[in-house]
Scaffold this motif. Structure first.
Motif, short mmCIF file in Angstrom:
data_model
loop_
_atom_site.label_atom_id
_atom_site.label_comp_id
_atom_site.label_asym_id
_atom_site.label_seq_id
_atom_site.Cartn_x
_atom_site.Cartn_y
_atom_site.Cartn_z
N PRO A 1 -40.16 -3.46 -31.15
CA PRO A 1 -39.49 -4.09 -30.00
C PRO A 1 -39.56 -3.24 -28.73
O PRO A 1 -39.64 -3.77 -27.61
CB PRO A 1 -38.03 -4.24 -30.46
N VAL A 2 -39.51 -1.94 -28.91
CA VAL A 2 -39.55 -1.03 -27.76
C VAL A 2 -40.91 -1.09 -27.08
O VAL A 2 -41.02 -1.18 -25.85
CB VAL A 2 -39.21 0.41 -28.19
N VAL A 3 -41.95 -1.02 -27.88
CA VAL A 3 -43.31 -1.11 -27.35
C VAL A 3 -43.48 -2.42 -26.58
O VAL A 3 -43.97 -2.44 -25.44
CB VAL A 3 -44.34 -1.01 -28.49
N LEU B 1 -42.35 -13.80 -26.22
CA LEU B 1 -41.23 -12.98 -26.70
C LEU B 1 -40.32 -12.52 -25.57
O LEU B 1 -39.30 -11.87 -25.83
CB LEU B 1 -41.78 -11.75 -27.44
N ALA B 2 -40.67 -12.85 -24.34
CA ALA B 2 -39.88 -12.36 -23.22
C ALA B 2 -38.38 -12.66 -23.34
O ALA B 2 -37.57 -11.76 -23.09
CB ALA B 2 -40.44 -12.91 -21.90
N PRO B 3 -37.99 -13.89 -23.69
CA PRO B 3 -36.54 -14.14 -23.80
C PRO B 3 -35.86 -13.24 -24.84
O PRO B 3 -34.74 -12.78 -24.62
CB PRO B 3 -36.48 -15.62 -24.23
N VAL B 4 -36.55 -12.99 -25.95
CA VAL B 4 -36.00 -12.11 -26.98
C VAL B 4 -35.83 -10.71 -26.42
O VAL B 4 -34.76 -10.09 -26.53
CB VAL B 4 -36.90 -12.08 -28.23
N LEU B 5 -36.87 -10.21 -25.84
CA LEU B 5 -36.87 -8.82 -25.35
C LEU B 5 -35.87 -8.65 -24.21
O LEU B 5 -35.17 -7.64 -24.14
CB LEU B 5 -38.28 -8.43 -24.92
N GLN B 6 -35.86 -9.64 -23.33
CA GLN B 6 -34.91 -9.59 -22.22
C GLN B 6 -33.47 -9.57 -22.73
O GLN B 6 -32.64 -8.77 -22.28
CB GLN B 6 -35.13 -10.78 -21.30
N ALA B 7 -33.18 -10.45 -23.67
CA ALA B 7 -31.83 -10.51 -24.24
C ALA B 7 -31.47 -9.20 -24.93
O ALA B 7 -30.35 -8.70 -24.81
CB ALA B 7 -31.72 -11.69 -25.21
N MET B 8 -32.43 -8.64 -25.64
CA MET B 8 -32.19 -7.37 -26.32
C MET B 8 -31.94 -6.26 -25.31
O MET B 8 -31.06 -5.41 -25.52
CB MET B 8 -33.38 -6.99 -27.21
N TRP B 9 -32.69 -6.28 -24.23
CA TRP B 9 -32.54 -5.25 -23.19
C TRP B 9 -31.15 -5.34 -22.58
O TRP B 9 -30.44 -4.34 -22.42
CB TRP B 9 -33.62 -5.43 -22.13
N SER C 1 -21.23 -11.69 -28.03
CA SER C 1 -22.10 -11.34 -26.90
C SER C 1 -23.55 -11.22 -27.36
O SER C 1 -24.47 -11.16 -26.55
CB SER C 1 -21.65 -10.04 -26.24
N LEU C 2 -23.75 -11.20 -28.66
CA LEU C 2 -25.12 -11.15 -29.19
C LEU C 2 -25.78 -12.53 -29.25
O LEU C 2 -26.95 -12.65 -29.61
CB LEU C 2 -25.12 -10.55 -30.60
N ALA C 3 -25.02 -13.55 -28.90
CA ALA C 3 -25.56 -14.91 -29.03
C ALA C 3 -26.91 -15.11 -28.34
O ALA C 3 -27.82 -15.69 -28.94
CB ALA C 3 -24.54 -15.93 -28.52
N PRO C 4 -27.08 -14.64 -27.09
CA PRO C 4 -28.40 -14.84 -26.45
C PRO C 4 -29.53 -14.17 -27.23
O PRO C 4 -30.62 -14.73 -27.33
CB PRO C 4 -28.21 -14.18 -25.07
N TRP D 1 -33.99 -16.78 -32.95
CA TRP D 1 -34.09 -17.99 -33.76
C TRP D 1 -35.19 -18.89 -33.21
O TRP D 1 -36.04 -19.40 -33.95
CB TRP D 1 -32.74 -18.71 -33.77
N GLU D 2 -35.16 -19.09 -31.91
CA GLU D 2 -36.13 -20.01 -31.30
C GLU D 2 -37.55 -19.45 -31.43
O GLU D 2 -38.49 -20.19 -31.72
CB GLU D 2 -35.77 -20.28 -29.84
N TRP D 3 -37.68 -18.16 -31.17
CA TRP D 3 -39.02 -17.57 -31.28
C TRP D 3 -39.52 -17.66 -32.71
O TRP D 3 -40.69 -18.01 -32.95
CB TRP D 3 -39.02 -16.12 -30.79
#
Lengths: 129, 129
Positions: free
Chosen positions: A35-37, A100-108, B99-102, B108-110
């Motif tokens: 995920p970091v990469v 994967l941008a939404p995932v990574l953005q949310a994680m960030w 707060s982890l929902a996003p 999930w979507e990805w």
DNA sequence: CATGGTACGCACTTTTTTGTGCGTACCATG
DNA sequence: CATGGTACGCACAAAAAAGTGCGTACCATG
């Protein structure tokens, strides 16, 4: 599943069963470094191996190379050899990788907030071309 | 860092250094099962241990208990004993957990899209009260 | 008390992931 | 050729995560 049948990308484990879509995502981008990469690649059009290494100070070259190879194999990352002096390689997210941008953005964002709440020091390395 | 000083939540590893906020998120919700457990808790107001176990067929009770304990320890999950016959425990996301929902939604979507693209079978277990 | 349901904990074991130390291959340049 | 830069690969080793098998604690009920 015959040995001659290539596994679909993202299934490192033969016969892996899934009961939730999140399991799939964890299977593909789980682990300490992937995920970091990806997060760094998301922020830049292209990055050289050495740039990634510097942006992720605690990663070993071995892990970086390995992660990148695996991501390339499943077409999340493009590996672009560049013939300059000195020659080097550049890496970029594919279109699939950019999904994967939404995932990574949310994680960030979540990580930023969690770090603030819990007073964790996050020291990003300054990007250098 | 003296042994008497409790670690801030999310830092399982003393002296862990972060250079990117995504590293923080991976540290807190990384691993094979934590995101999956959280994803199920996100979809339900409260879930019993046994319900979670059934919703996640491939998890061992040991892993489930351990993940839940850790999430409770860092206040992402509430553990609610219920005195009925038979007595049981219920788990729910805290406000912090919600707060982890996003993140979970994006994962999930990805995962859904990746599974479709790569023809992976995802067989969710039907929820049963 | 015995039994059943529920949710774990413990002591290992196995598997997976990550890390270490070194070396290699390729390219360009002097 | 030697040297330097770049990006790895290989063979382990270490660490972490997950799994196995069993047992325990607690509660309620008959």
């Amino acid at each position: 599943m015959s040995p001659d049948t290539p596994q679909p990308p993202g299934t490192a484990r033969p016969g892996r069963s899934y009961h939730c879509h999140v399991e799939v995502t964890v299977d593909v981008i789980g682990g300490k470094w992937t995920p970091v990469v990806l997060a760094h690649l998301k922020e830049h059009d292209r990055l050289r191996f050495a740039q990634l290494r510097r942006l992720i100070p605690d990663i070993t070259e071995k892990m970086l190379a390995q992660r990148l190879r695996e991501l390339e194999a499943i077409q999340i990352v493009d590996r672009i050899p560049v013939s300059t002096a000195p020659p080097h390689v550049e890496y970029a997210l594919t279109a699939q990788g950019r999904s994967l941008a939404p995932v990574l953005q949310a994680m960030w964002e979540w990580g930023r907030d969690w770090a603030a709440t819990n007073r964790l020091a996050v020291d990003p390395v300054q990007f250098r071309h």
